[in-house]
Design a protein around this motif. Structure first.
Motif, PDB file in Angstrom:
ATOM      1  N   GLU A   1       0.803  -1.217   0.000  1.00 33.23           N
ATOM      2  CA  GLU A   1       0.000   0.000   0.000  1.00 33.23           C
ATOM      3  C   GLU A   1       0.837   1.268   0.000  1.00 33.23           C
ATOM      4  O   GLU A   1       0.572   2.174   0.780  1.00 33.23           O
TER       5      GLU A   1
ATOM      6  N   HIS B   1      -8.260  -4.297   0.305  1.00 28.72           N
ATOM      7  CA  HIS B   1      -7.314  -4.294   1.428  1.00 28.72           C
ATOM      8  C   HIS B   1      -6.274  -3.179   1.261  1.00 28.72           C
ATOM      9  O   HIS B   1      -6.061  -2.362   2.161  1.00 28.72           O
ATOM     10  N   GLU B   2      -5.628  -3.136   0.108  1.00 34.61           N
ATOM     11  CA  GLU B   2      -4.563  -2.145  -0.100  1.00 34.61           C
ATOM     12  C   GLU B   2      -5.130  -0.728  -0.125  1.00 34.61           C
ATOM     13  O   GLU B   2      -4.502   0.204   0.370  1.00 34.61           O
TER      14      GLU B   2
ATOM     15  N   HIS C   1      -5.715   0.652   3.319  1.00 34.75           N
ATOM     16  CA  HIS C   1      -4.475   1.133   3.934  1.00 34.75           C
ATOM     17  C   HIS C   1      -4.204   2.604   3.639  1.00 34.75           C
ATOM     18  O   HIS C   1      -3.434   3.246   4.353  1.00 34.75           O
TER      19      HIS C   1
ATOM     20  N   GLU D   1      -3.245  -3.430   9.743  1.00 32.43           N
ATOM     21  CA  GLU D   1      -3.505  -4.696   9.051  1.00 32.43           C
ATOM     22  C   GLU D   1      -4.861  -5.280   9.464  1.00 32.43           C
ATOM     23  O   GLU D   1      -5.555  -5.882   8.647  1.00 32.43           O
TER      24      GLU D   1
ATOM     25  N   ALA E   1      -7.384  -3.175   7.568  1.00 30.24           N
ATOM     26  CA  ALA E   1      -7.388  -3.486   6.131  1.00 30.24           C
ATOM     27  C   ALA E   1      -8.077  -4.832   5.905  1.00 30.24           C
ATOM     28  O   ALA E   1      -8.847  -4.995   4.956  1.00 30.24           O
TER      29      ALA E   1
ATOM     30  N   TYR F   1      -3.224  -9.910  11.072  1.00 36.13           N
ATOM     31  CA  TYR F   1      -4.241  -9.617  10.053  1.00 36.13           C
ATOM     32  C   TYR F   1      -5.627 -10.096  10.501  1.00 36.13           C
ATOM     33  O   TYR F   1      -6.520  -9.312  10.771  1.00 36.13           O
TER      34      TYR F   1
HETATM   35 ZN   LIG Z   1      -1.981  -5.001   4.545  1.00 37.19          ZN
END
Ligand SMILES: [Zn+2]
Length: 863
Positions: free
Chosen positions: A280, A310-311, A314, A333, A336, A393
């Protein structure tokens, strides 16, 4: 070599901390970095570059005469401060600069470091064609997280320092150069072109990036901001298919986080040989080009969409609000990963989101039970990259969801808005999240963080239910089975809703819900109810991270599987039904596989059907092969491969020969055919037939990311005693074989090793030994995976060598853990052998005893 791998305090879990782990702190800060300017000149054919890195620093105190920067394997040419040459020491990892004159507090200095780099091992990567892969594109890309920026430019390399940045780079004219922020200038100069990018919002060094290549550029827009996808030319359509939802996602996250997207553009660059799924970097995410979907892959691949979400998430959590230290990386994390759930809910609805959360929880639970247990927040490790695990995560994501469940939707989003707004363009620690929650909602969630963030583990609930018809009382007994009897360590204290469901004419009509506080090892609760409920939902909504084992009678479980609105509860019911077994269980599961409206439940039901060891389960499963959802067909084939009979072989074979719309279904079928054949070879010719079949797949089904052919390799690897299968797999480990297929073949060497002759075992070891010298990250990972499955101590030797040589902390850790696995297996093999010998001896002794007894009896009889 770790010798105290087992945590002495808790025998059931291995320790996260490997020998050499120690506390890590941010360094003292001599000054605030205000700006970093990299002026680079790339020589791609020589895989080298020269550069000047200029750091603008505001000293905190007067009289600083030394500065120490992170700089690994750079060739430092000169250092100037405000135009005056300075002397320096450089040991290959730290650059110590002497300041003359000394600093004055608040008076900005400009440190200009001229340097060059040849064939960098980390930080900045040159991708070029070679004799084995002549069609590989030429690209340059960077990867800073966690502490690799120091491999491509000198810097204060920790996330606690935020600065604006600027990258000016000279590349061949045919290429594009993409970096953080906005493009302020381009300039052509003979055969080369200069790109000048400026990032005007502060960010940490690990998010600085550069990507260079002959990319196709696809322009999208969001509120007038450019949203751009860069891919290898010819893959424009795949780019739109894979990343086309980005503008809608930016809209969605801007709304959810309560903060307008903070950067002047959003670019996603798909690069070759990337060593992560995605990264990211501020306003410029890099993605692996393997995430690009063709039309068939898009049928049942949701991973790319989740990766893109997800990215992007971020860009707020990580890039706008930056973690101060790696130990708090779960803040970014976890969010995300939780944003993948949020996007799933937005795009596909509540059932999909609930199932997505269950899958995330399971990823964490698997790591917790098989690898190690740790607090999410810890600053004790060897390398920060070790923290990037399933605790960080997936467990992090589950924690965000529990915060949401505790606060309710409105207050949760208010808390998130407060957190983002108050900390935008700043660094945060876990305490800042707690403070934002308290500020926005008045709630103190320290109790939750204490249990789930600052210490390891989760509750394992056993739930029993009975109904007393005379007094109309429901009795629910909850046991926290993670706690030893008589002990109070590892106890969780949570308020959990228990719900009783009523149905009418085949539909759930009413729920009576009671929150109960669960804080002891075993507690019984009595609920007076007007009527006998049809089913019981423990933890209604399934918001808390846990495991559950349901001990209800079959009718209640059947009703729950049929009527509970929460798919996760239906899945728990299916599991409990399968555990009971019997024909009634098969009937209930078969019915659910046919009729549950949600594919996720059908997937889980298929898995559970295979667990019931009855012939009738087979008939139920076979019907599932016609399911309209490819993910269900995949699960059914996998389940059938557990029932290793001729009939299941026959049922699956058409998917190998005739195919399926989904690549993944075909791959699963190829793998399954091998697994069934392994135990079902009543004749030698059958093995030959299977090998021939899978070889045809290898010859004919090249294609997207080599998913199908990798499945065939997986199938061959199941033929563990076959020398012929091994020969084929070895062929596919050669250089020049498409990378995804080659990696699958390397991993398959581990699986097939289990039944091979000593001579073949040597061939496998020799091949893996050779491959372990290749430096590419994914090759090393595959080698480690293969060796970790082997049962010979020789595999451990290769792993140890790899662990000591690899420049990658992830590979090092995996290799060390694999050594433990191999030693345990080789050890248990030896232990079994020893036990057998002892048993034989005992039998002999026993026989002697018997003989002696008999002869004694004979003697006494004769007396
Ligand atoms: Zn990540």
């Amino acid at each position: 070599m770790p010798h105290s791998y087992f945590d002495s305090e808790n025998n059931s879990h291995k320790s996260f901390e490997l020998p050499g782990a120690k506390p890590h702190y941010n360094p003292d800060r001599p000054g605030q970095v205000e700006h970093i300017f990299l002026d680079l000149n790339l020589d791609i054919p020589k895989q080298s570059y020269t550069g000047i890195c200029t750091i603008t620093l505001q000293p905190i105190t007067t009289g600083i005469t030394r500065l120490s920067l992170d700089a690994v394997n750079l060739n430092i040419l000169s250092v100037q401060i405000d135009g005056i040459q300075q002397s320096f020491d450089y040991d290959g990892s730290k650059l110590d600069i002497r300041l003359d004159p000394a600093t004055e507090a608040g008076k900005v200095v400009k440190i200009a470091i001229a340097y060059s780099v040849e064939k960098p091992q980390r930080g900045l990567y040159f991708i070029t064609p070679d004799k084995h892969y002549p069609h590989k594109p030429t690209q340059v890309w960077t990867q800073g997280e966690d502490e690799d920026s120091r491999f491509w430019f000198p810097c204060f390399d920790y996330p606690g320092q935020l600065a604006t940045s600027e990258i000016r780079v000279r590349v061949p004219k045919s290429m594009l150069a993409i970096s953080n922020g906005r493009l302020i200038e381009t300039q052509e100069d003979g055969d080369s072109k200069i790109y000048h990018w400026l990032q005007e919002q502060v960010h940490p060094t690990y998010l600085m990036t550069l990507a260079v290549g002959d990319f196709a550029e696809i322009e999208d827009k969001w509120h007038g901001f450019p949203v751009t996808y860069y891919v290898e030319k010819g893959r424009e359509e795949d780019a739109r298919r894979s990343m086309g939802k980005t503008p809608r996602m930016i809209e969605f996250f801007s709304d959810k986080y309560g903060y307008f997207y903070a950067f002047p553009k959003y670019a996603q660059v798909c690069v070759d040989d990337f060593i992560f799924g995605g990264m990211e970097n501020t306003s410029t995410t890099l993605l692996t080009d393997r995430c690009l979907l063709d039309e068939r892959a898009a049928i049942d691949n949701r991973n790319t969409e989740s990766l893109v979400a997800h990215e992007l998430a971020h860009q707020w959590f990580g890039d706008l609000v930056v973690i101060k230290h790696w130990s708090h990386a779960w803040i970014k994390e976890g969010m995300a990963s939780y944003s993948e759930v949020m996007w799933t809910q937005e795009e596909y609805g509540n059932q999909e989101a609930a199932y997505y959360r269950l899958l995330e929880a399971r990823n964490y639970l698997a790591e917790d039970s098989s690898r190690y247990r740790r607090p999410i927040v810890t600053h004790v490790y060897r390398e920060a990259i070790e923290l990037y695990d399933r605790h960080l995560y997936e467990k992090g994501s589950c924690v965000y969801h529990m915060i949401r469940a505790e606060l309710g939707d409105d207050l949760f989003w208010q808390a998130i808005h407060t957190f983002v707004r108050d900390n935008a363009h700043k660094t945060v620690e876990t305490i800042d999240l707690l403070r934002a929650i308290e500020k926005a909602s008045g709630r103190n969630l320290l109790f939750l963080f204490d249990q789930y963030v600052y210490r390891g583990g989760h509750p394992d609930f056993k739930v029993a239910y009975t109904w007393d018809g005379d007094s109309k009382l429901a009795k629910v007994t909850v046991t926290q089975t993670q706690v030893k009897e008589g002990s109070s360590t590892d106890l969780f204290d949570l308020k959990i809703p228990i719900s009783f469901g009523y149905t009418q004419e085949g539909k759930p009509t009413d729920f009576k819900t009671f929150p109960v506080r669960i804080y002891e090892r075993e507690q019984s609760f009595y609920f007076p109810l007007p009527e006998k409920p049809q089913f019981v939902s423990f933890d209604a909504g399934n918001n808390y991270l846990k495991t559950v084992a349901l001990e209800y009678a079959l009718p209640e479980l059947q009703a729950q599987l049929q009527y509970d609105l929460d798919p996760v509860s239906r899945i728990y019911a299916a599991k409990a039904i399968a555990t009971k077994g019997g024909l009634e269980a098969v009937k209930a599961l078969t019915n659910a596989l046919k009729s549950d409206e949600f594919w996720g439940v059908r997937v889980e039901v298929a898995k559970n059907l295979a667990e019931v060891k009855l012939d009738q389960a087979f008939d139920g499963l076979v019907a599932g092969l016609q399911d309209e959802n490819a993910l269900v067909r995949r699960a059914v084939i996998e389940a059938l491969s557990q029932i290793k009979t001729k009939a299941s072989y026959k049922a699956i074979k058409p998917f190998v020969t005739g195919g399926d719309p989904s690549y993944y279904v075909e791959a699963t079928a190829a793998r399954a055919i091998g697994a069934i054949a392994l135990v079902n070879l009543d004749e030698e010719s059958k093995e030959k037939k299977v090998i021939k079949l899978l070889n045809t797949v290898l010859e004919e089904k090249a294609g997207w990311n080599e998913v199908v052919r990798s499945g065939a390799i997986g199938g061959l690897s199941q033929l563990k005693t076959s020398s012929e299968a091994l020969d084929i797999i070895l062929q596919y480990t050669k250089a020049g074989v498409p990378q995804a297929l080659r990696l699958a073949a390397i991993r398959a060497l581990g699986t097939i090793s289990a039944g091979q002759t000593p001579v073949n075992l040597e061939r496998i070891l020799e091949r893996l030994d050779g491959l372990s010298l290749e430096t590419f990250f994914l090759t090393q990972v595959s080698v480690v995976v293969a060796l970790g499955q082997m049962e010979t101590i020789k595999a451990a030797a290769i792993l140890n060598a790899l662990a000591s040589q690899t420049p990658d902390g992830r590979v090092r850790r995996m290799a060390e853990e694999a050594v433990q696995q191999v030693q345990a297996k080789a050890g248990s093999q030896q232990a079994t052998k020893q036990l057998r010998e002892e048993l034989d001896q005992l039998k002999k002794d026993n026989q002697q005893l018997k003989s002696r007894l008999e002869s004694l009896e004979a003697k006494s009889a004769s007396n």
